[in-house]
Design a protein around this motif. Structure first.
Motif, short mmCIF file in Angstrom:
data_model
loop_
_atom_site.label_atom_id
_atom_site.label_comp_id
_atom_site.label_asym_id
_atom_site.label_seq_id
_atom_site.Cartn_x
_atom_site.Cartn_y
_atom_site.Cartn_z
N LYS A 223 0.83 -1.20 0.00
CA LYS A 223 0.00 0.00 0.00
C LYS A 223 0.87 1.26 0.00
N THR A 224 0.25 2.36 -0.43
CA THR A 224 0.97 3.63 -0.46
C THR A 224 1.49 4.01 0.92
N SER A 225 0.69 3.74 1.94
CA SER A 225 1.07 4.11 3.30
C SER A 225 2.23 3.30 3.84
N GLU A 226 2.55 2.17 3.15
CA GLU A 226 3.62 1.31 3.61
C GLU A 226 4.91 1.47 2.84
N CYS A 227 4.93 2.33 1.83
CA CYS A 227 6.09 2.42 0.94
C CYS A 227 7.29 3.02 1.65
N ARG A 228 8.42 2.42 1.45
CA ARG A 228 9.64 2.87 2.10
C ARG A 228 10.23 4.12 1.43
N PHE A 229 9.72 4.47 0.22
CA PHE A 229 10.25 5.63 -0.48
C PHE A 229 9.39 6.88 -0.27
N ALA A 230 8.52 6.85 0.75
CA ALA A 230 7.57 7.95 0.95
C ALA A 230 8.27 9.28 1.20
N ASN A 231 9.47 9.28 1.77
CA ASN A 231 10.19 10.52 2.07
C ASN A 231 11.27 10.85 1.05
N TYR A 232 11.30 10.08 -0.07
CA TYR A 232 12.29 10.37 -1.11
C TYR A 232 11.86 11.59 -1.93
N LYS A 233 12.85 12.28 -2.48
CA LYS A 233 12.57 13.46 -3.30
C LYS A 233 12.56 13.07 -4.77
N CYS A 234 11.53 13.49 -5.48
CA CYS A 234 11.43 13.21 -6.92
C CYS A 234 12.53 13.95 -7.67
N LYS A 235 13.23 13.24 -8.57
CA LYS A 235 14.31 13.86 -9.33
C LYS A 235 13.80 14.67 -10.52
N LYS A 236 12.49 14.69 -10.67
CA LYS A 236 11.92 15.44 -11.79
C LYS A 236 11.35 16.78 -11.33
N CYS A 237 10.56 16.72 -10.22
CA CYS A 237 9.93 17.95 -9.74
C CYS A 237 10.51 18.44 -8.41
N ASN A 238 11.43 17.64 -7.82
CA ASN A 238 12.08 17.98 -6.56
C ASN A 238 11.13 18.02 -5.36
N ASN A 239 9.95 17.46 -5.51
CA ASN A 239 9.03 17.36 -4.39
C ASN A 239 9.12 15.98 -3.75
N ARG A 240 8.83 15.91 -2.47
CA ARG A 240 8.88 14.65 -1.77
C ARG A 240 7.53 13.93 -1.85
N GLY A 241 7.56 12.61 -1.68
CA GLY A 241 6.32 11.86 -1.61
C GLY A 241 6.11 10.91 -2.77
N HIS A 242 7.00 10.93 -3.78
CA HIS A 242 6.87 10.00 -4.90
C HIS A 242 8.21 9.93 -5.64
N LEU A 243 8.36 8.85 -6.43
CA LEU A 243 9.53 8.70 -7.27
C LEU A 243 9.24 9.30 -8.64
N ARG A 244 10.28 9.47 -9.43
CA ARG A 244 10.15 10.16 -10.71
C ARG A 244 9.15 9.50 -11.64
N LYS A 245 9.12 8.15 -11.66
CA LYS A 245 8.22 7.50 -12.61
C LYS A 245 6.75 7.69 -12.25
N MET A 246 6.47 8.13 -11.01
CA MET A 246 5.10 8.40 -10.61
C MET A 246 4.78 9.90 -10.61
N CYS A 247 5.74 10.71 -11.11
CA CYS A 247 5.54 12.16 -11.13
C CYS A 247 4.50 12.53 -12.19
N LYS A 248 3.56 13.37 -11.83
CA LYS A 248 2.48 13.78 -12.75
C LYS A 248 2.84 15.03 -13.56
N LYS A 249 3.99 15.61 -13.24
CA LYS A 249 4.40 16.81 -13.96
C LYS A 249 5.06 16.40 -15.28
N MET A 250 4.49 16.80 -16.41
CA MET A 250 5.01 16.42 -17.72
C MET A 250 6.21 17.30 -18.06
#
Length: 267
Positions: A223-250
């Motif tokens: 589940k999303t609440s169990e993911c170990r990458f929850a505090n990682y920073k996205c390398k695409k948008c620089n926001n925390r909470g998801h990895l780059r492949k799940m980034c919604k910013k095109m």
């Protein structure tokens, strides 16, 4: 008028050489003689001591003693000579290095306290003929301890300030403190195991895998609440909470860093 009979202090158990240890029996017998003032002065000929010794033997032990003094009989042999014959028979010849090998190979057993471990080492060292017995005991006590905070504590201490008795006290102190700390910890305060990203289905409370993708990493085995990458920073948008492949910013088309296993994204 006959002299009044004075009962002996204590008693001696029967000795069966097939079941009992001669050294232990001999030590107890000598203490019995000491308690009852039976010695070379009060019993010059050793008749009383010989009678007490032989009367404590079972039939099989008596036969063995008789065979050891042949061609003479036990009644013809003095107490001291009988004792020497039994000592020579029951006391095995020891090879010094073989005995030391057993000492050095010993380790603390599961469930064995530090005091028991120290006592067992002293027994193993009894026939090792160490020139510096206390040093050998201290070294083996620490090096043969079970791995843990107690052993680590002793490894960090100055050897010159340690003796075997102090080492036992230190180990017991650390064990008691650790036990007390564990007992006083609030329920549920321990950290659970980290979620393992193995690519396989993760059972839910009902035993079935979830069918929804994790919004953080995109996998379906947790589940999303169990993911170990929850505090990682996205390398695409620089926001925390998801990895780059799940980034919604095109963004523009380009090659992505695959250090986290993300897919190539295109606009």
């Amino acid at each position: 008028m006959s002299a009044a009979f004075t009962p002996f202090i204590g008693s001696i158990n029967n000795f069966d050489y097939q079941q009992h240890d001669w050294v232990t029996f001999k030590s107890k017998l000598q203490q019995f003689f000491l308690a009852n003032d039976l010695n070379d002065v009060s019993d010059k000929a050793g008749l009383k001591r010989r009678a007490i010794l032989l009367s404590a033997f079972t039939d099989e032990s008596f036969k063995l003693a008789s065979n050891l003094v042949l061609p003479k009989s036990l009644e013809e042999i003095g107490f001291g000579d009988i004792f020497k014959s039994l000592d020579a028979h029951f006391t095995p010849k020891r090879c010094g290095f073989a005995v030391r090998s057993q000492f050095y190979a010993a380790t603390q057993q599961p469930g064995e306290s530090y005091a028991q471990w120290a006592v067992r080492l002293r027994g193993l060292a009894a026939h090792c003929s160490f020139k510096h017995l206390e040093d050998a005991l201290l070294d083996k006590f620490v090096m043969g301890m079970s791995a843990g905070p107690e052993r680590e504590k002793l490894f960090g201490m100055d050897i010159d300030d340690l003796s075997l008795a102090k080492a036992v006290d230190q180990a017991e102190s650390v064990r008691c403190a650790r036990t007390a700390a564990a007992a006083s910890a609030p329920a549920g305060s321990g950290c659970g195991p980290l979620f393992k990203m193995d690519g396989g289905p993760r059972p839910t409370t009902t035993g079935a895998a979830t069918s929804e993708k994790c919004a953080v990493c995109g996998r379906k085995n947790h589940k999303t609440s169990e993911c170990r990458f929850a505090n990682y920073k996205c390398k695409k948008c620089n926001n925390r909470g998801h990895l780059r492949k799940m980034c919604k910013k095109m963004n523009y088309v380009g090659l992505c860093d695959t250090s986290e296993g993300d897919d190539v994204l295109t606009e």
